[in-house]
Scaffold this motif. Sequence first.
Motif, PDB file in Angstrom:
ATOM      1  N   ASN A 141       0.823  -1.215   0.000  1.00  0.00           N
ATOM      2  CA  ASN A 141       0.000   0.000   0.000  1.00  0.00           C
ATOM      3  C   ASN A 141       0.854   1.260   0.000  1.00  0.00           C
ATOM      4  OD1 ASN A 141      -2.423  -1.390  -0.068  1.00  0.00           O
ATOM      5  ND2 ASN A 141      -2.683  -1.369   2.149  1.00  0.00           N
ATOM      6  N   LEU A 142       1.911   1.281   0.804  1.00  0.00           N
ATOM      7  CA  LEU A 142       2.811   2.438   0.802  1.00  0.00           C
ATOM      8  C   LEU A 142       3.458   2.597  -0.565  1.00  0.00           C
ATOM      9  CD1 LEU A 142       4.301   4.772   2.175  1.00  0.00           C
ATOM     10  CD2 LEU A 142       6.061   3.101   2.831  1.00  0.00           C
ATOM     11  N   GLY A 143       3.943   1.488  -1.137  1.00  0.00           N
ATOM     12  CA  GLY A 143       4.555   1.542  -2.458  1.00  0.00           C
ATOM     13  C   GLY A 143       3.594   2.047  -3.516  1.00  0.00           C
ATOM     14  N   GLU A 144       2.348   1.609  -3.445  1.00  0.00           N
ATOM     15  CA  GLU A 144       1.355   2.036  -4.428  1.00  0.00           C
ATOM     16  C   GLU A 144       1.117   3.545  -4.335  1.00  0.00           C
ATOM     17  OE1 GLU A 144      -3.014   0.682  -6.134  1.00  0.00           O
ATOM     18  OE2 GLU A 144      -2.256  -0.214  -4.288  1.00  0.00           O
ATOM     19  N   LYS A 145       0.989   4.056  -3.137  1.00  0.00           N
ATOM     20  CA  LYS A 145       0.802   5.507  -2.969  1.00  0.00           C
ATOM     21  C   LYS A 145       2.013   6.271  -3.489  1.00  0.00           C
ATOM     22  CE  LYS A 145      -2.489   5.365   0.763  1.00  0.00           C
ATOM     23  NZ  LYS A 145      -2.598   4.294   1.701  1.00  0.00           N
ATOM     24  N   LEU A 146       3.193   5.744  -3.211  1.00  0.00           N
ATOM     25  CA  LEU A 146       4.423   6.365  -3.702  1.00  0.00           C
ATOM     26  C   LEU A 146       4.452   6.351  -5.225  1.00  0.00           C
ATOM     27  CD1 LEU A 146       7.151   7.600  -2.959  1.00  0.00           C
ATOM     28  CD2 LEU A 146       8.064   5.295  -2.760  1.00  0.00           C
ATOM     29  N   THR A 161      11.619  -5.624  -2.487  1.00  0.00           N
ATOM     30  CA  THR A 161      10.885  -5.985  -3.701  1.00  0.00           C
ATOM     31  C   THR A 161       9.385  -5.837  -3.487  1.00  0.00           C
ATOM     32  OG1 THR A 161      12.636  -7.431  -4.537  1.00  0.00           O
ATOM     33  CG2 THR A 161      10.407  -7.852  -5.349  1.00  0.00           C
ATOM     34  N   THR A 162       8.902  -6.115  -2.303  1.00  0.00           N
ATOM     35  CA  THR A 162       7.475  -5.930  -2.008  1.00  0.00           C
ATOM     36  C   THR A 162       7.096  -4.460  -2.167  1.00  0.00           C
ATOM     37  OG1 THR A 162       7.512  -7.806  -0.480  1.00  0.00           O
ATOM     38  CG2 THR A 162       5.690  -6.247  -0.247  1.00  0.00           C
ATOM     39  N   LEU A 163       7.946  -3.562  -1.702  1.00  0.00           N
ATOM     40  CA  LEU A 163       7.686  -2.132  -1.872  1.00  0.00           C
ATOM     41  C   LEU A 163       7.689  -1.767  -3.359  1.00  0.00           C
ATOM     42  CD1 LEU A 163       7.184   0.547  -0.348  1.00  0.00           C
ATOM     43  CD2 LEU A 163       9.629   0.961  -0.556  1.00  0.00           C
ATOM     44  N   VAL A 164       8.633  -2.309  -4.113  1.00  0.00           N
ATOM     45  CA  VAL A 164       8.704  -2.036  -5.548  1.00  0.00           C
ATOM     46  C   VAL A 164       7.462  -2.590  -6.254  1.00  0.00           C
ATOM     47  CG1 VAL A 164       9.997  -2.457  -7.689  1.00  0.00           C
ATOM     48  CG2 VAL A 164      11.216  -1.903  -5.585  1.00  0.00           C
ATOM     49  N   GLN A 165       6.955  -3.719  -5.802  1.00  0.00           N
ATOM     50  CA  GLN A 165       5.712  -4.251  -6.379  1.00  0.00           C
ATOM     51  C   GLN A 165       4.569  -3.261  -6.189  1.00  0.00           C
ATOM     52  OE1 GLN A 165       5.689  -7.973  -4.258  1.00  0.00           O
ATOM     53  NE2 GLN A 165       6.764  -9.049  -5.900  1.00  0.00           N
ATOM     54  N   GLY A 166       4.501  -2.644  -5.017  1.00  0.00           N
ATOM     55  CA  GLY A 166       3.494  -1.621  -4.779  1.00  0.00           C
ATOM     56  C   GLY A 166       3.705  -0.400  -5.646  1.00  0.00           C
ATOM     57  N   ILE A 167       4.964   0.014  -5.796  1.00  0.00           N
ATOM     58  CA  ILE A 167       5.272   1.156  -6.667  1.00  0.00           C
ATOM     59  C   ILE A 167       4.798   0.856  -8.085  1.00  0.00           C
ATOM     60  CG2 ILE A 167       7.167   2.446  -7.744  1.00  0.00           C
ATOM     61  CD1 ILE A 167       8.658   2.192  -5.024  1.00  0.00           C
ATOM     62  N   GLY A 168       5.061  -0.364  -8.544  1.00  0.00           N
ATOM     63  CA  GLY A 168       4.608  -0.764  -9.869  1.00  0.00           C
ATOM     64  C   GLY A 168       3.096  -0.658 -10.009  1.00  0.00           C
ATOM     65  N   LEU A 169       2.361  -1.086  -8.996  1.00  0.00           N
ATOM     66  CA  LEU A 169       0.900  -0.963  -9.034  1.00  0.00           C
ATOM     67  C   LEU A 169       0.497   0.506  -9.131  1.00  0.00           C
ATOM     68  CD1 LEU A 169      -0.202  -3.572  -6.344  1.00  0.00           C
ATOM     69  CD2 LEU A 169      -0.489  -3.726  -8.832  1.00  0.00           C
ATOM     70  N   GLY A 170       1.170   1.358  -8.364  1.00  0.00           N
ATOM     71  CA  GLY A 170       0.874   2.787  -8.400  1.00  0.00           C
ATOM     72  C   GLY A 170       1.179   3.419  -9.743  1.00  0.00           C
TER      73      GLY A 170
END
Length: 90
Positions: A13-18, A39-48
């Motif tokens: 969720n944090l990655g997605e918002k970012l 990598t989990t954070l990067v996965q969220g960034i990718g979703l965002g």
Amino acid sequence: MIIDLPDREATVNLGEKLGQTLAPGSVILLKGDLGAGKTTLVQGIGLGLGIQEPIASPTFTLVNEYSEGRLPLYHLDLYRLQGQDIEALY
């Protein structure tokens, strides 16, 4: 700043918002132990960024490129490189 991310969902969720707020040319450096959630954070960034392709760790390939989103995402893993190898990337 310290942000407590107690589980995978919070990290994504944090990655997605970012990812939703990143501007072209943004660079984010993540440093942490193996299994820290980089990598989990990067996965969220990718979703965002609107990337639907699964994002995996580039540990053995060095860099994974994802171009289908709002901005291209280059996910690098420098774990196996030494100082002079990293400088050679420039």
